[in-house]
Design a protein around this motif. Structure first.
Motif, PDB file in Angstrom:
ATOM      1  N   UNK A 156       0.851  -1.065  -0.170  1.00  0.00           N
ATOM      2  CA  UNK A 156       0.195  -0.019   0.015  1.00  0.00           C
ATOM      3  C   UNK A 156       0.811   1.165  -0.041  1.00  0.00           C
ATOM      4  N   UNK A 157       1.842   1.329   0.875  1.00  0.00           N
ATOM      5  CA  UNK A 157       2.728   2.618   0.798  1.00  0.00           C
ATOM      6  C   UNK A 157       3.386   2.748  -0.455  1.00  0.00           C
ATOM      7  N   UNK A 158       3.971   1.600  -0.994  1.00  0.00           N
ATOM      8  CA  UNK A 158       4.846   1.861  -2.266  1.00  0.00           C
ATOM      9  C   UNK A 158       3.854   2.317  -3.398  1.00  0.00           C
ATOM     10  N   UNK A 159       2.463   2.425  -3.197  1.00  0.00           N
ATOM     11  CA  UNK A 159       1.677   2.923  -4.571  1.00  0.00           C
ATOM     12  C   UNK A 159       1.761   4.379  -4.141  1.00  0.00           C
ATOM     13  N   UNK A 160       2.104   5.030  -3.139  1.00  0.00           N
ATOM     14  CA  UNK A 160       2.202   6.545  -2.988  1.00  0.00           C
ATOM     15  C   UNK A 160       3.539   7.109  -3.016  1.00  0.00           C
ATOM     16  N   UNK A 161       4.554   6.190  -3.061  1.00  0.00           N
ATOM     17  CA  UNK A 161       5.994   6.705  -2.868  1.00  0.00           C
ATOM     18  C   UNK A 161       6.620   6.473  -4.145  1.00  0.00           C
ATOM     19  N   UNK A 162       7.464   7.352  -4.503  1.00  0.00           N
ATOM     20  CA  UNK A 162       8.553   7.189  -5.415  1.00  0.00           C
ATOM     21  C   UNK A 162       9.899   6.870  -4.808  1.00  0.00           C
ATOM     22  N   UNK A 163       9.985   6.688  -3.537  1.00  0.00           N
ATOM     23  CA  UNK A 163      11.047   6.454  -2.700  1.00  0.00           C
ATOM     24  C   UNK A 163      11.032   5.329  -1.851  1.00  0.00           C
ATOM     25  N   UNK A 164      12.194   4.853  -1.360  1.00  0.00           N
ATOM     26  CA  UNK A 164      11.979   3.872  -0.539  1.00  0.00           C
ATOM     27  C   UNK A 164      11.522   4.493   0.993  1.00  0.00           C
ATOM     28  N   UNK A 165      10.657   3.505   1.637  1.00  0.00           N
ATOM     29  CA  UNK A 165      10.169   3.733   2.903  1.00  0.00           C
ATOM     30  C   UNK A 165      11.225   3.793   3.848  1.00  0.00           C
ATOM     31  N   UNK A 166      11.297   4.692   4.824  1.00  0.00           N
ATOM     32  CA  UNK A 166      12.129   4.982   6.008  1.00  0.00           C
ATOM     33  C   UNK A 166      11.941   3.728   6.860  1.00  0.00           C
ATOM     34  N   UNK A 167      12.936   2.979   7.384  1.00  0.00           N
ATOM     35  CA  UNK A 167      12.426   2.016   8.394  1.00  0.00           C
ATOM     36  C   UNK A 167      12.443   2.554   9.817  1.00  0.00           C
ATOM     37  N   UNK A 226      -0.927   8.560  12.130  1.00  0.00           N
ATOM     38  CA  UNK A 226      -0.159   9.745  11.938  1.00  0.00           C
ATOM     39  C   UNK A 226       1.365   9.575  11.829  1.00  0.00           C
ATOM     40  N   UNK A 227       1.875   8.520  12.494  1.00  0.00           N
ATOM     41  CA  UNK A 227       3.180   8.312  12.583  1.00  0.00           C
ATOM     42  C   UNK A 227       3.567   7.624  10.957  1.00  0.00           C
ATOM     43  N   UNK A 228       2.713   6.735  10.541  1.00  0.00           N
ATOM     44  CA  UNK A 228       2.672   6.608   8.898  1.00  0.00           C
ATOM     45  C   UNK A 228       2.843   7.596   7.915  1.00  0.00           C
ATOM     46  N   UNK A 229       1.945   8.419   8.106  1.00  0.00           N
ATOM     47  CA  UNK A 229       1.605   9.360   7.140  1.00  0.00           C
ATOM     48  C   UNK A 229       2.965  10.372   7.292  1.00  0.00           C
ATOM     49  N   UNK A 230       3.394  10.595   8.496  1.00  0.00           N
ATOM     50  CA  UNK A 230       4.784  11.371   8.656  1.00  0.00           C
ATOM     51  C   UNK A 230       5.928  10.754   7.995  1.00  0.00           C
ATOM     52  N   UNK A 231       6.022   9.231   8.282  1.00  0.00           N
ATOM     53  CA  UNK A 231       7.070   8.680   7.665  1.00  0.00           C
ATOM     54  C   UNK A 231       7.208   8.552   6.219  1.00  0.00           C
ATOM     55  N   UNK A 290       8.205  11.966   4.962  1.00  0.00           N
ATOM     56  CA  UNK A 290       9.738  12.092   5.179  1.00  0.00           C
ATOM     57  C   UNK A 290      10.382  11.396   4.147  1.00  0.00           C
ATOM     58  N   UNK A 291       9.974  10.149   3.997  1.00  0.00           N
ATOM     59  CA  UNK A 291      10.626   8.954   2.800  1.00  0.00           C
ATOM     60  C   UNK A 291      10.519   9.669   1.498  1.00  0.00           C
ATOM     61  N   UNK A 292       9.342  10.373   1.148  1.00  0.00           N
ATOM     62  CA  UNK A 292       9.264  11.046  -0.229  1.00  0.00           C
ATOM     63  C   UNK A 292      10.250  12.102  -0.186  1.00  0.00           C
ATOM     64  N   UNK A 293      10.370  13.158   0.861  1.00  0.00           N
ATOM     65  CA  UNK A 293      11.106  14.064   0.522  1.00  0.00           C
ATOM     66  C   UNK A 293      12.456  13.668   0.732  1.00  0.00           C
ATOM     67  N   UNK A 294      13.022  12.754   1.654  1.00  0.00           N
ATOM     68  CA  UNK A 294      14.403  12.325   1.536  1.00  0.00           C
ATOM     69  C   UNK A 294      15.277  13.225   2.681  1.00  0.00           C
ATOM     70  N   UNK A 295      16.260  12.592   2.769  1.00  0.00           N
ATOM     71  CA  UNK A 295      17.357  13.550   3.469  1.00  0.00           C
ATOM     72  C   UNK A 295      16.904  13.777   4.864  1.00  0.00           C
ATOM     73  N   UNK A 296      16.477  12.700   5.511  1.00  0.00           N
ATOM     74  CA  UNK A 296      16.170  12.707   6.989  1.00  0.00           C
ATOM     75  C   UNK A 296      17.354  11.839   7.792  1.00  0.00           C
TER      76      UNK A 296
END
Length: 253
Positions: free
Chosen positions: A144-155, A191-196, A199-205
């Motif tokens: 589900x998360x990968x459908x909305x992201x162009x970057x790898x999800x932060x762990x 809320x944690x998931x949406x913030x993460x 942050x993953x999409x923006x990168x540099x965290x």
């Protein structure tokens, strides 16, 4: 710097804010309450933290939902109506006055100067930083998360202690993700998931090092820590550490 709290956890939230401000007083303090604070608590905040801004839930309900409606963000508006922790997603960003926003939960204490966080604010070399969790605690599965992201999800992203430079473009991102997923509001990790995800999409965290402790892993080992996120509510350990470890330090200074 912002926190979200209530009457039940009021004094814990005061201790959390004070523990940060002891190490760095050059900060705008924002306190978002859940509708349960009385004039007594609000007066205490203003006396203890001169210049603090206290945002009443009754006022913010009108202001933030009106803003979301004006932008045509109906999914965000519905989320704000039914999910209490969306205050961290919307209200804090609407009200922030600086490039970066540091959010801490009311069960976080600082035992030494948070140099890594302050360094980012000074240099602007990251989009933000976050407390590293013990595992991934996300509402959506990876597919589900990968459908909305162009970057790898932060762990192992934990939102109890997070610095970010998000603006209202985050709202558009949420509006797309939450469509068809509004039923997920029963999850405290939403809320944690949406913030993460953003942050993953923006990168540099930056994932904060282990001396920004979570769930007392490093504390149990006897290692020196900068902060502790007690995770399962403040409880007796939070109070014990504040009284025995921090109060003597505050009193000396």
């Amino acid at each position: 710097m912002a926190t979200l709290s209530n009457k039940k956890n009021f004094y814990e939230s005061v201790a959390a804010l004070y523990s940060f401000c002891f190490w760095n007083k050059n900060v705008y303090l924002h306190y978002h309450e859940d509708g349960t604070l009385t004039e007594k608590e609000i007066g205490f905040l203003k006396k203890k933290f001169p210049g603090i801004k206290v945002f009443l839930r009754s006022d913010e309900n009108i202001k933030v939902k009106t803003l979301l409606a004006s932008k045509g963000l109906e999914n965000c508006k519905k989320l704000r109506d039914v999910f209490f922790l969306s205050i961290k997603l919307f209200d804090m960003i609407v009200e922030k006055q600086t490039n970066y926003l540091l959010h801490i939960d009311s069960d976080v204490l600082f035992f030494s100067r948070p140099d890594e966080i302050l360094d980012i604010v000074e240099k602007g070399n990251y989009n933000g930083c976050y407390n590293c969790d013990v595992s991934n605690s996300y509402t959506f599965d990876n597919e589900t998360m990968s459908r909305y992201l162009t970057s790898e999800m932060i762990g192992r992203f934990n939102s109890g202690l997070i610095l970010h430079n998000f603006d209202e473009s985050f709202f558009n991102f949420i509006n797309g993700v939450i469509e068809g997923n509004l039923y997920k509001t029963e999850s405290w990790h939403l809320e944690q998931t949406l913030l993460a995800m953003f942050a993953s999409e923006k990168g540099n965290f930056l994932g904060l090092p282990k001396h920004y402790d979570l769930a007392r892993k490093e504390m149990f080992l006897g290692n020196k820590i900068t902060s502790e996120h007690y995770v399962d509510g403040a409880g007796s350990v939070f109070h014990r550490d504040f009284i025995n470890k921090l109060y003597p330090l505050f009193k000396r200074n």
